[in-house]
Design an enzyme around this catalytic site. Structure first.
Site, mmCIF file in Angstrom:
data_model
loop_
_atom_site.group_PDB
_atom_site.id
_atom_site.type_symbol
_atom_site.label_atom_id
_atom_site.label_comp_id
_atom_site.label_asym_id
_atom_site.label_seq_id
_atom_site.Cartn_x
_atom_site.Cartn_y
_atom_site.Cartn_z
ATOM 1 N N LYS A 10 0.827 -1.208 0.000
ATOM 2 C CA LYS A 10 0.000 0.000 0.000
ATOM 3 C C LYS A 10 0.865 1.263 0.000
ATOM 4 O O LYS A 10 2.080 1.193 0.212
ATOM 5 C CB LYS A 10 -0.940 -0.062 1.210
ATOM 6 C CG LYS A 10 -1.964 -1.215 1.123
ATOM 7 C CD LYS A 10 -2.801 -1.278 2.395
ATOM 8 C CE LYS A 10 -3.888 -2.341 2.302
ATOM 9 N NZ LYS A 10 -4.680 -2.392 3.565
ATOM 10 N N TYR A 50 -12.021 -2.739 -3.619
ATOM 11 C CA TYR A 50 -12.542 -2.781 -2.253
ATOM 12 C C TYR A 50 -14.078 -2.736 -2.215
ATOM 13 O O TYR A 50 -14.660 -2.277 -1.229
ATOM 14 C CB TYR A 50 -11.954 -1.637 -1.426
ATOM 15 C CG TYR A 50 -10.603 -1.951 -0.791
ATOM 16 C CD1 TYR A 50 -10.392 -3.147 -0.092
ATOM 17 C CD2 TYR A 50 -9.551 -1.033 -0.862
ATOM 18 C CE1 TYR A 50 -9.163 -3.424 0.506
ATOM 19 C CE2 TYR A 50 -8.313 -1.315 -0.258
ATOM 20 C CZ TYR A 50 -8.136 -2.518 0.425
ATOM 21 O OH TYR A 50 -6.923 -2.790 1.026
ATOM 22 N N PHE A 58 -15.325 3.215 7.240
ATOM 23 C CA PHE A 58 -13.952 3.505 6.855
ATOM 24 C C PHE A 58 -13.740 3.522 5.340
ATOM 25 O O PHE A 58 -12.606 3.642 4.876
ATOM 26 C CB PHE A 58 -12.977 2.537 7.542
ATOM 27 C CG PHE A 58 -13.169 1.074 7.182
ATOM 28 C CD1 PHE A 58 -12.617 0.536 6.028
ATOM 29 C CD2 PHE A 58 -13.895 0.228 8.019
ATOM 30 C CE1 PHE A 58 -12.768 -0.806 5.705
ATOM 31 C CE2 PHE A 58 -14.056 -1.117 7.703
ATOM 32 C CZ PHE A 58 -13.499 -1.634 6.538
ATOM 33 N N ARG A 86 -1.412 -14.607 4.142
ATOM 34 C CA ARG A 86 -2.263 -14.032 5.206
ATOM 35 C C ARG A 86 -1.603 -14.214 6.573
ATOM 36 O O ARG A 86 -1.622 -13.318 7.402
ATOM 37 C CB ARG A 86 -3.659 -14.686 5.213
ATOM 38 C CG ARG A 86 -4.532 -14.366 4.012
ATOM 39 C CD ARG A 86 -5.005 -12.934 3.958
ATOM 40 N NE ARG A 86 -5.989 -12.591 4.963
ATOM 41 C CZ ARG A 86 -6.671 -11.445 4.967
ATOM 42 N NH1 ARG A 86 -6.505 -10.540 4.002
ATOM 43 N NH2 ARG A 86 -7.531 -11.185 5.913
ATOM 44 N N THR A 92 -5.341 -7.618 10.644
ATOM 45 C CA THR A 92 -5.663 -6.336 10.001
ATOM 46 C C THR A 92 -5.290 -5.173 10.908
ATOM 47 O O THR A 92 -4.700 -4.186 10.455
ATOM 48 C CB THR A 92 -7.183 -6.276 9.705
ATOM 49 O OG1 THR A 92 -7.539 -7.441 8.967
ATOM 50 C CG2 THR A 92 -7.535 -5.028 8.917
ATOM 51 N N ARG A 103 2.745 -6.965 9.440
ATOM 52 C CA ARG A 103 2.061 -5.861 10.121
ATOM 53 C C ARG A 103 2.539 -5.728 11.566
ATOM 54 O O ARG A 103 2.686 -4.621 12.078
ATOM 55 C CB ARG A 103 0.540 -6.065 10.050
ATOM 56 C CG ARG A 103 -0.028 -5.805 8.642
ATOM 57 C CD ARG A 103 -1.416 -6.397 8.506
ATOM 58 N NE ARG A 103 -2.124 -5.941 7.310
ATOM 59 C CZ ARG A 103 -3.264 -6.467 6.900
ATOM 60 N NH1 ARG A 103 -3.843 -7.454 7.578
ATOM 61 N NH2 ARG A 103 -3.865 -5.999 5.817
ATOM 62 N N ASN A 113 -1.866 -0.084 7.269
ATOM 63 C CA ASN A 113 -1.324 -1.381 7.659
ATOM 64 C C ASN A 113 -0.459 -2.043 6.600
ATOM 65 O O ASN A 113 -0.335 -3.256 6.555
ATOM 66 C CB ASN A 113 -2.456 -2.292 8.150
ATOM 67 C CG ASN A 113 -3.502 -2.510 7.085
ATOM 68 O OD1 ASN A 113 -3.326 -2.087 5.944
ATOM 69 N ND2 ASN A 113 -4.576 -3.192 7.433
ATOM 70 N N HIS A 116 -1.818 -5.523 1.591
ATOM 71 C CA HIS A 116 -3.042 -6.285 1.341
ATOM 72 C C HIS A 116 -2.629 -7.640 0.802
ATOM 73 O O HIS A 116 -1.703 -7.732 0.007
ATOM 74 C CB HIS A 116 -3.907 -5.574 0.292
ATOM 75 C CG HIS A 116 -4.952 -6.476 -0.303
ATOM 76 N ND1 HIS A 116 -6.229 -6.561 0.197
ATOM 77 C CD2 HIS A 116 -4.890 -7.369 -1.323
ATOM 78 C CE1 HIS A 116 -6.913 -7.453 -0.513
ATOM 79 N NE2 HIS A 116 -6.117 -7.962 -1.438
ATOM 80 N N GLU A 127 -8.600 -10.466 -7.878
ATOM 81 C CA GLU A 127 -7.661 -9.356 -7.686
ATOM 82 C C GLU A 127 -6.512 -9.417 -8.685
ATOM 83 O O GLU A 127 -6.085 -8.377 -9.198
ATOM 84 C CB GLU A 127 -7.163 -9.363 -6.231
ATOM 85 C CG GLU A 127 -8.293 -8.999 -5.258
ATOM 86 C CD GLU A 127 -8.028 -9.351 -3.807
ATOM 87 O OE1 GLU A 127 -8.913 -9.093 -2.965
ATOM 88 O OE2 GLU A 127 -6.942 -9.891 -3.488
HETATM 89 P P1 IDP Z 1 -7.521 -7.089 5.445
HETATM 90 O O1 IDP Z 1 -6.694 -6.052 4.718
HETATM 91 O O2 IDP Z 1 -6.762 -7.679 6.611
HETATM 92 O O3 IDP Z 1 -8.110 -8.132 4.535
HETATM 93 P P2 IDP Z 1 -10.203 -5.898 5.596
HETATM 94 O O4 IDP Z 1 -11.145 -6.087 6.715
HETATM 95 O O5 IDP Z 1 -10.489 -6.572 4.294
HETATM 96 O O6 IDP Z 1 -8.736 -6.318 6.126
HETATM 97 O O7 IDP Z 1 -10.072 -4.324 5.364
HETATM 98 C C1 IDP Z 1 -9.455 -3.810 4.213
HETATM 99 C C2 IDP Z 1 -8.594 -2.637 4.601
HETATM 100 O O8 IDP Z 1 -9.442 -1.559 5.026
HETATM 101 C C3 IDP Z 1 -7.656 -2.870 5.785
HETATM 102 O O9 IDP Z 1 -6.455 -3.523 5.429
HETATM 103 C C4 IDP Z 1 -7.424 -1.475 6.291
HETATM 104 O O10 IDP Z 1 -6.490 -0.769 5.459
HETATM 105 C C5 IDP Z 1 -8.809 -0.859 6.092
HETATM 106 N N1 IDP Z 1 -9.630 -1.014 7.292
HETATM 107 C C6 IDP Z 1 -10.275 -2.122 7.713
HETATM 108 N N2 IDP Z 1 -10.955 -1.914 8.853
HETATM 109 C C7 IDP Z 1 -10.734 -0.613 9.171
HETATM 110 C C8 IDP Z 1 -11.173 0.218 10.246
HETATM 111 O O11 IDP Z 1 -11.901 -0.199 11.143
HETATM 112 N N3 IDP Z 1 -10.723 1.510 10.230
HETATM 113 C C9 IDP Z 1 -9.910 2.000 9.251
HETATM 114 N N4 IDP Z 1 -9.481 1.248 8.208
HETATM 115 C C10 IDP Z 1 -9.885 -0.044 8.172
HETATM 116 MG MG MG Z 2 -9.634 -8.028 3.121
#
Ligand code: IDP
Ligand code: MG
Length: 150
Positions: A10, A50, A58, A86, A92, A103, A113, A116, A127
Site C-alpha cells: 500500500k 474494495y 472507513f 495471510r 488487520t 504488520r 497497515n 493487502h 484481484e
Molecule cells: P484485510 O486487509 O486484513 O483483509 P479488511 O477487513 O479486508 O482487512 O479491510 C481492508 C482494509 O481496510 C484494511 O487492510 C485497512 O487498510 C482498512 N480497514 C479495515 N478496517 C478498518 C477500520 O476499522 N478503520 C480504518 N481502516 C480499516
Molecule cells: Mg480483506
C-alpha cells in the site's frame, strides 16, 4: 499450477521504503514472484478492488489512503500461497498483529497497515485479474525450487 495469490504494498509501504523488506520476506520464505508492478490506484480501481467494504464507515478514508500515492502489486506463487501470505501479514489491526508478522513488525494502526493479501482463492483470482493481464505473469523455474520441498 502452483497456487497464486495477490499482494498489494500500500502507499505507506512505498513512502516508508518498506517495499524491499516485504518482498524479501516472501522471496526468502520460498514464494515465487511471478508478477510485479508499480502503479497509482485510481478511484475507479479502488472502488472495484474494495467493493466488499462499500458503505462501511472507513470506506472513504480507505479510498483516500489507497489512492494517495504509488503502490506495488505482486503475484506470488507457491504451495498454499493464499493462506501463507495471510499468516505472514498478521492481523488487520496492526496494533494487535503478532511480532514476526509483516504488520506486527512494521505497522501500528488498523488504517495504515502496509499490505493487502487475498483472503481466498476466489479473491486472489479476482484481484490478480484486476491488476494484471495474463501476459504480465511470468512462468519460470527458480533455481532453489528443488530445495524447497521433499
Ligand atoms: P484485510 O486487509 O486484513 O483483509 P479488511 O477487513 O479486508 O482487512 O479491510 C481492508 C482494509 O481496510 C484494511 O487492510 C485497512 O487498510 C482498512 N480497514 C479495515 N478496517 C478498518 C477500520 O476499522 N478503520 C480504518 N481502516 C480499516
Ligand atoms: Mg480483506
Amino acid at each position: 499450477m502452483a497456487e497464486r495469490t495477490f499482494v498489494l504494498l500500500k502507499p505507506d509501504a512505498v513512502q516508508r521504503a518498506l517495499v524491499g523488506e516485504v518482498v524479501g520476506r516472501f522471496e526468502h520464505r520460498g514464494l515465487k514472484l511471478v508478477a510485479m508492478k508499480m502503479l497509482r490506484v485510481s478511484r475507479a480501481l479502488g472502488e472495484t478492488y474494495y467493493a466488499e467494504h462499500k458503505g462501511k464507515a472507513f470506506f472513504e478514508p480507505l479510498m483516500a489512503y489507497i489512492t494517495a500515492g504509488p503502490v506495488v502489486a505482486l503475484v506470488l506463487e507457491g504451495d498454499g500461497a493464499v493462506a501463507l501470505v495471510r499468516r505472514m501479514m498478521g492481523k488487520t489491526n496492526s496494533s494487535e498483529a503478532e511480532p514476526g508478522t509483516i504488520r506486527g513488525d512494521l505497522a501500528l494502526s488498523i488504517a495504515r497497515n502496509v499490505i493487502h493479501g487475498s483472503d481466498s482463492l476466489e479473491s486472489a483470482k479476482r484481484e490478480i485479474s484486476l491488476f494484471f493481464k495474463p501476459d504480465e505473469i511470468q512462468a519460470y523455474t527458480r533455481i532453489d525450487e528443488s530445495w524447497l520441498r521433499e
